[in-house]
Enzyme design. Structure first.
Site, PDB file in Angstrom:
ATOM      1  N   LYS A  63      39.483  -4.604  -2.675  1.00  0.00           N
ATOM      2  CA  LYS A  63      39.331  -4.434  -1.227  1.00  0.00           C
ATOM      3  C   LYS A  63      38.700  -3.094  -0.881  1.00  0.00           C
ATOM      4  O   LYS A  63      38.164  -2.917   0.212  1.00  0.00           O
ATOM      5  CB  LYS A  63      40.682  -4.591  -0.536  1.00  0.00           C
ATOM      6  CG  LYS A  63      41.199  -6.029  -0.525  1.00  0.00           C
ATOM      7  CD  LYS A  63      40.935  -6.724   0.796  1.00  0.00           C
ATOM      8  CE  LYS A  63      40.995  -8.228   0.650  1.00  0.00           C
ATOM      9  NZ  LYS A  63      40.661  -8.953   1.883  1.00  0.00           N
ATOM     10  N   ASP A  70      47.544  -7.243   5.349  1.00  0.00           N
ATOM     11  CA  ASP A  70      48.792  -7.395   4.603  1.00  0.00           C
ATOM     12  C   ASP A  70      48.873  -6.340   3.506  1.00  0.00           C
ATOM     13  O   ASP A  70      49.727  -6.400   2.639  1.00  0.00           O
ATOM     14  CB  ASP A  70      48.986  -8.818   4.082  1.00  0.00           C
ATOM     15  CG  ASP A  70      47.714  -9.430   3.548  1.00  0.00           C
ATOM     16  OD1 ASP A  70      46.882  -8.678   3.020  1.00  0.00           O
ATOM     17  OD2 ASP A  70      47.555 -10.662   3.657  1.00  0.00           O
TER      18      ASP A  70
END
Ligand code: PLP
Length: 398
Positions: free
Chosen positions: A83, A131
């Site tokens: 990410k 998240d």
């Protein structure tokens, strides 16, 4: 072909996927030029290096494959997940376009990173919902440019993940509700306050920024293809949250191999199997509930429509599986099997490999996907110990 499994897990062959030799309309959502630009930027960041690609031949022998090729994102910058490539890159692009509009001149991202525009950016605010790993990337990106970050998390995001974002200077707001609720609230609050939303998921009318995010992820796939040095895996297994990572890798495979691409299979937790439900229905389907899964990075109930446009054509198979598959596999990777290198794989990293194991052990599924002793499967181990306390608890448990 669908196999509802025993309810605990299931698999399906996507009836809408393009057949070998057919054009893949959705893959055009992400482009070679977008990847080229992302690569030019990200590869100039401090400490950039391609993450390792391991051949886990001991594990492959145990499971009945010719090879398991593992792209190890635990080594991705200081964030320990792929990410890092997406959110931070999109923050830099947005900072560039904000400054160009405001100052009326062309501005290089390198100069923003060098701190030349900190004064102009100090009150500019980036907002997102997460998240865990996407928010960490956004917070890291905002620290690079020197602006504010306000990050929404849902009820079950761990304290460790919250603190990691705060460690990069972000203000983190915990909301009641699930991941999808946090995405909606972040967008509403940002709209009211004039903040820019840098989301890894898309919705109607909001696609340019998640496209940047996914172009960043494509670099991971491009690195892996270069490291394969001309060898083509037979299958690629990808875990899905909103589908951004899977779509980015699938699109890169399509750009590189075209009709000769490997079979692409997407795996999710049974508690949050929105891509599976969407593939089954042939249109985006929302999975409600608290979406509570050990695979925290995959706890999404709504697909990214942008990602789905790619995956509906390039996703050959979809699998959902239970949390109980995860801890033993994390331990197996942590110890290394049959002389394999030990790999630090976080809870969300092993979902694709868990799917490969389930499909290989099920004769009907193995036949449907052509999985056998000759298969050379490529796995994207998308995170390391991104919550070290949880990771250690799992790996040291008996
Ligand atoms: C470690 C990890 N793997 C995979 C994913 C799935 O990515 P996407 O939500 O783009 O499908 C995520 C998402 O946060 C993640 O954190």
């Amino acid at each position: 072909m669908t196999n509802a499994g025993d309810g605990e897990w299931g698999w399906l062959v996507n009836p809408a996927a393009a057949l070998p030799g057919q054009a893949v309309p959705g893959a055009g959502v992400l482009s070679a030029d977008g990847l080229r630009q992302a690569k030019a930027e990200i590869s100039s960041w401090d400490d950039y290096a391609p993450t390792p690609l391991h051949h886990l031949s001991g594990l492959a022998a145990e499971l009945g494959f010719a090879d398991i090729i593992y792209k190890d994102e635990s080594a991705r910058f200081e964030l320990q997940s792929f990410k890092a490539l997406g959110g931070a890159y999109a923050v830099l692009r947005q900072a560039q376009s904000y400054l160009q509009d405001r100052l009326g001149k062309a501005i290089a991202i390198a100069d923003i990173r060098a701190g030349d525009y900190r004064r102009q950016l100090q009150d500019w605010t980036v907002c997102t919902a997460t998240d865990g790993n996407h928010g960490r990337s956004v917070a890291w990106g905002t620290r690079m440019v020197g602006c504010r970050a306000i990050i929404y998390i849902h009820a079950t995001v761990s304290e460790g993940r919250k603190q990691a974002m705060e460690g990069f200077g972000a203000e983190v707001r915990r909301i009641d509700g699930n991941y999808d609720d946090s995405v909606r609230l972040a967008a509403v609050d940002a709209d009211a306050a004039g903040w820019i939303v840098v989301s890894d998921t898309s919705w109607p009318g909001y696609e340019a920024i998640p496209t940047d995010v996914m172009h960043g992820y494509m670099l991971m796939a491009e690195e892996a293809i270069a490291q394969l040095a001309g060898q083509r895996p037979s299958h690629v297994f990808l875990q899905g949250g909103v589908g951004g990572m899977a779509a980015a890798v699938a699109a890169t495979c399509d750009l590189h191999w075209g009709a000769d691409r490997p079979c692409i299979i997407i795996a999710e937790p049974s508690e949050a199997a929105c891509l599976y439900a969407t593939a089954d229905a042939g249109r985006p389907v929302v999975v409600p509930g608290d979406l509570d899964t050990l695979m925290a990075g995959l706890a999404a109930g709504e697909v990214s429509p942008l990602a789905w446009r790619v995956l509906q054509d390039v996703g050959d198979g979809f699998v959902h599986l239970p949390d109980r598959d995860v801890p033993p596999l994390m331990r197996k990777l942590a110890h290394g099997i049959g002389g394999d290198v030990a790999v630090v794989a976080g809870e969300s990293a092993v979902c694709g490999l868990a799917a490969a194991i389930r499909l290989r052990a099920n004769p009907q599924a193995a036949a449907a996907f052509g999985l056998d002793d000759a298969s050379r499967i490529l796995i994207f181990g998308s995170e390391g110990a991104t919550d070290p306390v949880l990771y250690n608890e799992i790996v040291t448990a008996a």
